[in-house]
Enzyme design. Structure first.
Site, PDB file in Angstrom:
ATOM      1  N   CYS A 182       5.036   0.888   3.121  1.00  0.00           N
ATOM      2  CA  CYS A 182       4.071   1.787   2.486  1.00  0.00           C
ATOM      3  C   CYS A 182       3.789   3.041   3.319  1.00  0.00           C
ATOM      4  CB  CYS A 182       2.776   1.058   2.163  1.00  0.00           C
ATOM      5  SG  CYS A 182       1.931   0.379   3.591  1.00  0.00           S
ATOM      6  N   ASP A 240       2.322   4.301  11.396  1.00  0.00           N
ATOM      7  CA  ASP A 240       1.819   3.803  12.674  1.00  0.00           C
ATOM      8  C   ASP A 240       2.895   3.074  13.463  1.00  0.00           C
ATOM      9  OD1 ASP A 240      -0.813   4.705  13.034  1.00  0.00           O
ATOM     10  OD2 ASP A 240      -1.512   3.386  11.433  1.00  0.00           O
ATOM     11  N   HIS A 297      -8.752  20.378  -3.351  1.00  0.00           N
ATOM     12  CA  HIS A 297      -9.114  20.491  -4.762  1.00  0.00           C
ATOM     13  C   HIS A 297      -8.521  21.726  -5.427  1.00  0.00           C
ATOM     14  CE1 HIS A 297     -12.669  17.550  -4.341  1.00  0.00           C
ATOM     15  NE2 HIS A 297     -11.563  16.965  -4.712  1.00  0.00           N
ATOM     16  N   GLU A 321       2.391  -2.729  11.569  1.00  0.00           N
ATOM     17  CA  GLU A 321       2.396  -1.346  12.050  1.00  0.00           C
ATOM     18  C   GLU A 321       2.296  -1.265  13.566  1.00  0.00           C
ATOM     19  OE1 GLU A 321      -0.454   0.857   9.731  1.00  0.00           O
ATOM     20  OE2 GLU A 321      -2.021  -0.622   9.998  1.00  0.00           O
TER      21      GLU A 321
HETATM   22  C1  PEP Z   1       0.999   3.578   8.001  1.00  0.00           C
HETATM   23  O1  PEP Z   1       0.512   3.538   9.128  1.00  0.00           O
HETATM   24  O2  PEP Z   1       2.201   3.735   7.763  1.00  0.00           O
HETATM   25  C2  PEP Z   1       0.136   3.471   6.810  1.00  0.00           C
HETATM   26  C3  PEP Z   1       0.653   3.371   5.602  1.00  0.00           C
HETATM   27  O3  PEP Z   1      -1.209   3.500   6.995  1.00  0.00           O
HETATM   28  P1  PEP Z   1      -2.016   4.860   7.326  1.00  0.00           P
HETATM   29  O4  PEP Z   1      -1.088   6.005   7.085  1.00  0.00           O
HETATM   30  O5  PEP Z   1      -3.188   4.845   6.425  1.00  0.00           O
HETATM   31  O6  PEP Z   1      -2.357   4.663   8.782  1.00  0.00           O
HETATM   32 MG    MG Z   2      -1.503   2.809   9.435  1.00  0.00          MG
END
Ligand code: PEP
Ligand code: MG
Length: 599
Positions: A504, A457, A191, A433
């Site tokens: 992502c 992951d 924050h 993942e």
């Molecule tokens: C990932 O594993 O790339 C992902 C986007 O999920 P997180 O980072 O929340 O595990």
């Molecule tokens: Mg993940």
């Protein structure tokens, strides 16, 4: 030179002033049995007083920064008034005849330990809020001043150095005097960092041993973009910093100009750039920085650190609200990715030898219908009038998708039977993942509406490299050929089935990796909100046909360094690589934040 994380961009040069504060030592004080009720009254008085102080700070923040930032203090008010926490303190006072401050301190310590051992960034970052309210509560209960800091009567400009910066202090800083901030604790999303950014004060956090390494009064130069701190800079260093600051200012202007432009390559290929949203307060930033939807709405914050699970209504409201913020653009909600280290307090989490290979994610949800069903119902309800899509984490078999579909169908029927407004169905996708999901990608692509690679992951499970282990940071490489080839396979599987594919994980915000993902043909990239303009900028400058060639070469290469070098060379043909931050921090576009006038 000391290194940390650049959390608020800008260059600052001034003398260092150390801010020292610490939580008071609280004695183990007991009271006579007939004074117990009095202690409980004192506890509640303290809560009212502290809530009022925080209300004042909230107002001040609203005036100085904005509503989003003011919300930080709403969170602190909720924390200080948390009924279950206060009930715990009361119980301790009654059971052991403890003084209110002793019981409060004990309970806060208990909570702190539980949170500190969590690897969940959200929880660790909330520790600073806990510290802030603990300081205020103890100050009141022990009859001390609530001033967190004394800055003295120094008129000159200064850079504050602290072990930890609390949001309450940060928002009170006078920007004309405090031109920069350095702290040992803190991350980009803490924050105090968010506030420093909003107030336009350059800041570097996570600088280990800063208090020891920076003598009070020393001249320091901080670069809030690159995350560097130079003590006693030479004239040469000052000059280099000025040149870099000018380049970055130029880039910021270029990014500002394209925030609301589409990410279309010079040869006409359109890629959608979406945001990864972990916390509600990021939604506004994502919209402001031109995200075209949410490619990953993490939902763990709804349950982590809370004593009770969120209700179906509360979740419906949250998903609706995020959906509304993005108009008709898609919001991909990931179902709870619990487990590993992320479990709700109320949950009976097992001790496991290998939590990241353990009972987590979709496995927990499918085994715990009492958690999963309300989430699916809330998603169906929100999807009645918003573009909500649902995404399952850590999938390894088609069965997990089919079982989720069955649950979705059952809940849709039950909502319809009860006359509750809800969608009959929602677009359903999986996160790829695990290598298992990659090998089954063609089959999974037939069962779902989209595939999204969670490269964090996927890299961890492919390379057997713990993503959170700093010692292995050099080995954690999404541009390893084993990962690159899997990325290509996933995109081909999606294209073969005629469904959308996205990435992502964090790699999607690295300009060099974006060149690869663009060339491989992903339809969507989803990145942390501050990275959205930069990723758009890369897409808008690198022709798809060229990126494609580079991707073909990357898929054929065996050496991680060669893959990186090849992609970087291609990127460098279109963009000034010196603008790509050496520290990995991406330039951010921020209204109101600018470089000091001198630059
Ligand atoms: C990932 O594993 O790339 C992902 C986007 O999920 P997180 O980072 O929340 O595990
Ligand atoms: Mg993940």
């Amino acid at each position: 030179m000391l290194r940390g994380v650049g959390v608020s961009p800008g260059l600052a040069i001034a003398n260092a002033v150390a801010v020292r504060w610490s939580l008071p030592n609280v004695e183990d004080r007991t009271v006579a049995p007939d004074e117990v009720e009095q202690e409980i009254l004192r506890l509640h008085d303290a809560v009212s007083v502290v809530a009022e102080q925080l209300g004042d700070l909230r107002q001040r923040t609203l005036e100085r920064a904005g509503p989003e930032e003011a919300g930080i203090f709403d969170a602190q008010v909720m924390m200080v008034q948390d009924e279950s926490f206060l009930a715990g303190v009361e119980a301790l006072i009654r059971k052991n005849n403890l003084a209110a401050e002793t019981a409060y301190d004990f309970k806060a310590l208990e909570l702190r330990n539980a949170w500190a051992s969590s690897r969940t960034a959200v929880l660790r970052e909330r520790l600073a809020d806990l510290t802030a309210i603990q300081l205020r509560m103890l100050a009141y209960l022990m009859g001390r001043t609530t001033e967190e800091v004394w800055l003295g009567d120094v008129d000159e400009q200064m850079i504050l150095v602290a072990r930890e910066l609390l949001p309450g202090l940060t928002v009170q800083l006078d920007r004309d005097r405090v031109v920069g901030l350095i702290s040992e604790e803190g991350t980009r999303t803490s924050h105090a960092a968010i506030l420093a950014h909003s107030l336009g004060i350059p800041a570097v956090m996570g600088v280990r041993s800063a208090m020891e390494a920076i003598p009070p009064g020393a001249l320091v130069m901080i670069d809030g973009q690159a995350g560097t701190v130079i003590v006693d800079p030479t004239s040469e260093e000052l000059e280099v910093a000025q040149i870099q600051a000018t380049r970055r200012a130029k880039l910021e202007m270029q990014l500002e100009a394209i925030v609301h432009e589409p990410a279309t390559t010079p040869d006409g290929v359109r890629v959608e750039i979406l945001a990864n949203v972990d916390l509600p307060e990021e939604v506004e930033t994502a919209v402001r920085l031109g995200a075209e939807g949410v490619g990953l709405l993490r939902t763990e914050f709804l349950v982590i650190g809370r004593t009770a699970m969120p209700t179906e209504d509360e979740q419906t409201e949250y998903y609706r609200r995020v959906g509304a913020a993005f108009g008709g653009r898609p919001v991909v909600v990931r179902t709870y990715d619990l487990g590993g280290d992320k479990f709700p307090t109320a949950f009976d989490a097992p001790q496991e030898a290998n939590p990241f290979l353990g009972w987590r994610s979709i496995r927990v949800c499918l085994d715990s219908p009492e958690i999963f069903r309300p989430q699916l119902r809330a998603l169906l309800r929100a999807a009645a009038d918003r573009a909500i899509h649902v995404m399952l984490p850590l999938v390894i078999t088609p069965d997990e998708v089919l079982r989720t579909r069955e649950l979705l169908a059952e809940e849709a029927a039950s909502l319809a039977a009860a006359g509750i407004r809800a969608a009959r169905t929602v677009p359903l996708g999986v996160m790829v993942e695990t290598p298992a999901a990659v090998l089954l990608a063609e089959r999974l692509a037939r069962d779902v509406d989209f595939l999204s690679v969670g490269s964090n992951d996927l890299t961890q499970y492919t390379l057997a490299v713990d993503r959170g282990n700093a010692r292995l940071a050099g080995l954690f490489n999404p541009l390893h050929p084993a990962v690159v080839r899997q990325l290509a396979a996933v995109r081909d599987a999606a294209a073969g089935a005629g469904i959308a594919s996205s990435v992502c994980g964090e790699m999607a915000s690295d300009p060099v990796a974006v060149t690869l993902l663009l060339g491989l043909g992903f339809d969507r990239l989803s990145v942390a909100p501050p990275a959205v303009p930069m990723v758009k900028w890369v897409v808008r400058n690198v022709p798809h046909a060229v990126a494609r060639e580079a991707a073909v070469a990357a898929v054929a290469a065996d050496d991680p360094a060669a893959i990186h070098a090849g992609l970087r060379e291609v990127l460098g043909r279109y963009l000034d690589l010196r603008l790509v931050d050496p520290g990995g921090a991406l330039p951010r576009v921020s209204s109101g934040t600018s470089l000091p006038d001198a630059y």
